[in-house]
Design a protein around this motif. Structure first.
Motif, PDB file in Angstrom:
ATOM      1  N   LEU A 173      -7.333   3.358 -14.197  1.00 21.91           N
ATOM      2  CA  LEU A 173      -6.711   3.990 -15.364  1.00 21.91           C
ATOM      3  C   LEU A 173      -7.082   5.474 -15.344  1.00 21.91           C
ATOM      4  N   VAL A 174      -6.402   6.239 -14.513  1.00 22.86           N
ATOM      5  CA  VAL A 174      -6.749   7.652 -14.299  1.00 22.86           C
ATOM      6  C   VAL A 174      -6.578   8.446 -15.593  1.00 22.86           C
ATOM      7  N   ASN A 175      -7.400   9.482 -15.689  1.00 16.88           N
ATOM      8  CA  ASN A 175      -7.374  10.386 -16.849  1.00 16.88           C
ATOM      9  C   ASN A 175      -7.639   9.628 -18.143  1.00 16.88           C
ATOM     10  N   GLY A 176      -8.393   8.514 -18.059  1.00 15.95           N
ATOM     11  CA  GLY A 176      -8.744   7.757 -19.255  1.00 15.95           C
ATOM     12  C   GLY A 176      -7.567   7.068 -19.898  1.00 15.95           C
ATOM     13  N   ALA A 177      -6.549   6.664 -19.120  1.00 13.56           N
ATOM     14  CA  ALA A 177      -5.345   6.035 -19.669  1.00 13.56           C
ATOM     15  C   ALA A 177      -5.707   4.742 -20.405  1.00 13.56           C
ATOM     16  N   ASP A 178      -4.945   4.455 -21.461  1.00  8.61           N
ATOM     17  CA  ASP A 178      -5.129   3.199 -22.196  1.00  8.61           C
ATOM     18  C   ASP A 178      -4.560   2.039 -21.369  1.00  8.61           C
ATOM     19  N   PRO A 234       0.814  -1.225   0.000  1.00 11.09           N
ATOM     20  CA  PRO A 234       0.000   0.000   0.000  1.00 11.09           C
ATOM     21  C   PRO A 234       0.848   1.277   0.000  1.00 11.09           C
ATOM     22  N   LEU A 235       1.854   1.367   0.884  1.00 11.63           N
ATOM     23  CA  LEU A 235       2.602   2.616   0.969  1.00 11.63           C
ATOM     24  C   LEU A 235       3.514   2.791  -0.248  1.00 11.63           C
ATOM     25  N   ALA A 236       4.046   1.689  -0.786  1.00  5.34           N
ATOM     26  CA  ALA A 236       4.836   1.794  -2.015  1.00  5.34           C
ATOM     27  C   ALA A 236       3.969   2.325  -3.158  1.00  5.34           C
ATOM     28  N   LYS A 237       2.708   1.901  -3.200  1.00  5.07           N
ATOM     29  CA  LYS A 237       1.821   2.365  -4.256  1.00  5.07           C
ATOM     30  C   LYS A 237       1.516   3.852  -4.101  1.00  5.07           C
ATOM     31  N   ALA A 238       1.311   4.275  -2.836  1.00  7.31           N
ATOM     32  CA  ALA A 238       1.092   5.697  -2.591  1.00  7.31           C
ATOM     33  C   ALA A 238       2.301   6.513  -3.038  1.00  7.31           C
ATOM     34  N   GLN A 239       3.512   6.038  -2.756  1.00  7.10           N
ATOM     35  CA  GLN A 239       4.729   6.749  -3.149  1.00  7.10           C
ATOM     36  C   GLN A 239       4.864   6.819  -4.674  1.00  7.10           C
ATOM     37  N   CYS A 240       4.550   5.707  -5.354  1.00  5.46           N
ATOM     38  CA  CYS A 240       4.700   5.698  -6.814  1.00  5.46           C
ATOM     39  C   CYS A 240       3.649   6.568  -7.509  1.00  5.46           C
ATOM     40  N   TRP A 241       2.427   6.589  -6.974  1.00  2.02           N
ATOM     41  CA  TRP A 241       1.427   7.520  -7.520  1.00  2.02           C
ATOM     42  C   TRP A 241       1.915   8.960  -7.355  1.00  2.02           C
ATOM     43  N   LEU A 242       2.496   9.248  -6.196  1.00  2.00           N
ATOM     44  CA  LEU A 242       3.016  10.594  -5.964  1.00  2.00           C
ATOM     45  C   LEU A 242       4.163  10.905  -6.928  1.00  2.00           C
ATOM     46  N   ASP A 243       5.051   9.917  -7.146  1.00  2.00           N
ATOM     47  CA  ASP A 243       6.201  10.138  -8.032  1.00  2.00           C
ATOM     48  C   ASP A 243       5.769  10.442  -9.470  1.00  2.00           C
ATOM     49  N   VAL A 244       4.822   9.618 -10.004  1.00  2.00           N
ATOM     50  CA  VAL A 244       4.424   9.855 -11.397  1.00  2.00           C
ATOM     51  C   VAL A 244       3.643  11.149 -11.526  1.00  2.00           C
ATOM     52  N   SER A 245       2.867  11.494 -10.499  1.00  2.00           N
ATOM     53  CA  SER A 245       2.148  12.773 -10.528  1.00  2.00           C
ATOM     54  C   SER A 245       3.129  13.936 -10.598  1.00  2.00           C
ATOM     55  N   PHE A 246       4.138  13.914  -9.727  1.00  2.00           N
ATOM     56  CA  PHE A 246       5.103  14.999  -9.682  1.00  2.00           C
ATOM     57  C   PHE A 246       5.950  15.040 -10.952  1.00  2.00           C
ATOM     58  N   HIS A 247       6.232  13.854 -11.499  1.00  2.00           N
ATOM     59  CA  HIS A 247       6.996  13.792 -12.746  1.00  2.00           C
ATOM     60  C   HIS A 247       6.258  14.508 -13.876  1.00  2.00           C
ATOM     61  N   GLU A 248       4.964  14.217 -14.024  1.00  2.00           N
ATOM     62  CA  GLU A 248       4.208  14.863 -15.097  1.00  2.00           C
ATOM     63  C   GLU A 248       3.964  16.339 -14.798  1.00  2.00           C
ATOM     64  N   TYR A 249       3.849  16.680 -13.522  1.00  2.00           N
ATOM     65  CA  TYR A 249       3.686  18.101 -13.147  1.00  2.00           C
ATOM     66  C   TYR A 249       4.911  18.900 -13.578  1.00  2.00           C
ATOM     67  N   THR A 250       6.107  18.335 -13.342  1.00  2.00           N
ATOM     68  CA  THR A 250       7.324  19.059 -13.721  1.00  2.00           C
ATOM     69  C   THR A 250       7.501  19.121 -15.235  1.00  2.00           C
ATOM     70  N   ARG A 251       6.831  18.230 -15.973  1.00  2.00           N
ATOM     71  CA  ARG A 251       6.884  18.273 -17.440  1.00  2.00           C
ATOM     72  C   ARG A 251       5.786  19.153 -18.008  1.00  2.00           C
ATOM     73  N   ASN A 252       5.128  19.871 -17.117  1.00  2.00           N
ATOM     74  CA  ASN A 252       4.112  20.841 -17.536  1.00  2.00           C
ATOM     75  C   ASN A 252       2.918  20.168 -18.212  1.00  2.00           C
ATOM     76  N   ASP A 253       2.544  18.954 -17.681  1.00  2.00           N
ATOM     77  CA  ASP A 253       1.379  18.245 -18.214  1.00  2.00           C
ATOM     78  C   ASP A 253       0.127  19.067 -17.908  1.00  2.00           C
ATOM     79  N   ARG A 254      -0.627  19.441 -18.973  1.00  2.00           N
ATOM     80  CA  ARG A 254      -1.820  20.272 -18.793  1.00  2.00           C
ATOM     81  C   ARG A 254      -3.072  19.445 -18.522  1.00  2.00           C
ATOM     82  N   GLY A 255      -2.951  18.112 -18.635  1.00  2.00           N
ATOM     83  CA  GLY A 255      -4.119  17.274 -18.432  1.00  2.00           C
ATOM     84  C   GLY A 255      -4.422  17.063 -16.951  1.00  2.00           C
ATOM     85  N   ALA A 256      -5.368  16.143 -16.709  1.00  2.00           N
ATOM     86  CA  ALA A 256      -5.790  15.864 -15.328  1.00  2.00           C
ATOM     87  C   ALA A 256      -4.935  14.788 -14.663  1.00  2.00           C
ATOM     88  N   PHE A 257      -3.981  14.229 -15.400  1.00  4.17           N
ATOM     89  CA  PHE A 257      -3.214  13.102 -14.846  1.00  4.17           C
ATOM     90  C   PHE A 257      -2.481  13.458 -13.549  1.00  4.17           C
TER      91      PHE A 257
END
Length: 347
Positions: A119-124, A65-88
């Protein structure tokens, strides 16, 4: 910046947040400084929540559970720093928060969000084979050793699916590879976790000592020999022994040697009838016992032998009359005897 390492040190995201605060990225929609600061504070607050759960010891970062929380946080922050304009970024961050809130509150009747990988933000949904591998690993006997890798592999598959939907396979491929690497590492860890232990031959314990033999059973046997068969009438010396009497003593000595493995003691008690005086009867009965003792010793009997003369005591039969008639003498015959009591162990 991609945050993919998994250990108990969760300071990398905090460091990245600090760097961004020093040189904030400007999105195309030109967010205000206040919005950037609020975003950074939100990421830091979630990283602090994960750190706090890890520090309790009840939810280590290596747990699913906590590893999953950390990885969700990591990918969120990764896309945030890439200026992702979507809801991901927002939806991935929300998944991380849902897990940590559930771990903190453990509300009964609510579905554990860590058990879901939406599959957040409609991911394939890419690579069904990798999704199947993740499900199989969660049922593996060694899953406890591979929880973090499975959790992050699933999140990276969603990350790849989001990139595929937005920008195509070229952008999704690196994250698919990350997911594949995570699940491959998980499989190796799970299999190593359940390797059979090395069997070390342990010598068989020595057999228990044999129980001691039971103590020998000591018996007490009484043999009655008629005086009439041993001595001439009214006599008791060794010279008065009859031939039949000597034969009986031969038989007695032989029996003591053959029937007994050990003779502890022999008691000889002589008796007379009531005819004659008490003094004479006592002396005669003792003389007969002493004569038999001497005969037994002469035949090689080595056991201790005691003698006694009881005279007319303890008669076997009672007969009428006082005069020593042949009939009375014959009637009193059973009282004239020598009793041999043997104490020992039979063979």
């Amino acid at each position: 910046m991609k945050l993919t390492h998994m250990n108990n040190n969760t300071s990398t995201l905090a460091l990245a947040l600090g760097l961004l605060a020093a040189a904030p990225m400007v999105r195309a929609d030109a967010p205000t400084d206040g919005a950037l600061i609020a975003d950074h504070q939100g990421y830091k607050a979630q990283q602090d929540a994960i750190q706090a759960l890890n520090d309790t010891g009840r939810h280590p970062l290596r747990s699913y559970p906590l590893a999953k929380a950390q990885c969700w946080l990591d990918v969120s922050f990764h896309e945030y720093t890439r200026n992702d304009r979507g809801a991901f970024p927002d939806e991935a961050l929300d998944q991380s928060r849902r897990i940590t809130e559930h771990l903190l509150t453990r509300q009964s009747g609510t579905l554990d969000p860590a058990l879901q990988t939406p599959l957040v933000n409609g991911a394939d949904r890419l690579r069904p084979d990798l999704w199947a591998q993740a499900e199989a690993l969660k049922k593996h006997a060694g899953f406890s050793c591979a929880q973090a890798q499975v959790a992050c592999g699933e999140v990276e598959l969603v990350h790849a699916g989001n990139e595929h939907r937005q920008q195509g396979w070229r952008h999704a491929k690196p994250y698919v590879q990350i997911a594949e690497d995570r699940l491959g590492e998980a499989r190796e860890l799970a299999e190593a976790c359940v390797k059979p232990p090395v069997m070390v031959a342990v010598p068989a314990p020595p057999p228990p000592p044999a129980p001691p033999p039971p103590p020998p059973r000591v018996v007490r046997e009484k043999i009655v020999i008629s005086a009439a068969a041993l001595f001439r009438f009214s006599r008791g010396g060794r010279a008065d022994l009859l031939d039949d009497g000597r034969a009986k003593l031969d038989e007695l000595a032989s029996r003591l040697g053959s029937a007994y493995s050990r003779v502890d003691e022999i008691a000889l008690t002589g008796y007379t009838d009531r005819l004659g005086g008490d003094t004479r009867n006592a002396r005669l009965s003792l003389q007969r016992a002493e004569s038999i003792k001497a005969e037994l010793l002469a035949r090689g009997v080595t056991a201790p032998i005691t003698t006694a003369g009881r005279g007319a005591a303890q008669p076997v039969v009672q007969c009428e009359g006082k005069q020593a008639t042949p009939a009375l003498t014959a009637c009193l015959q059973p009282n004239r005897r020598v009793e041999v009591e043997v104490v020992g162990v039979r063979r």
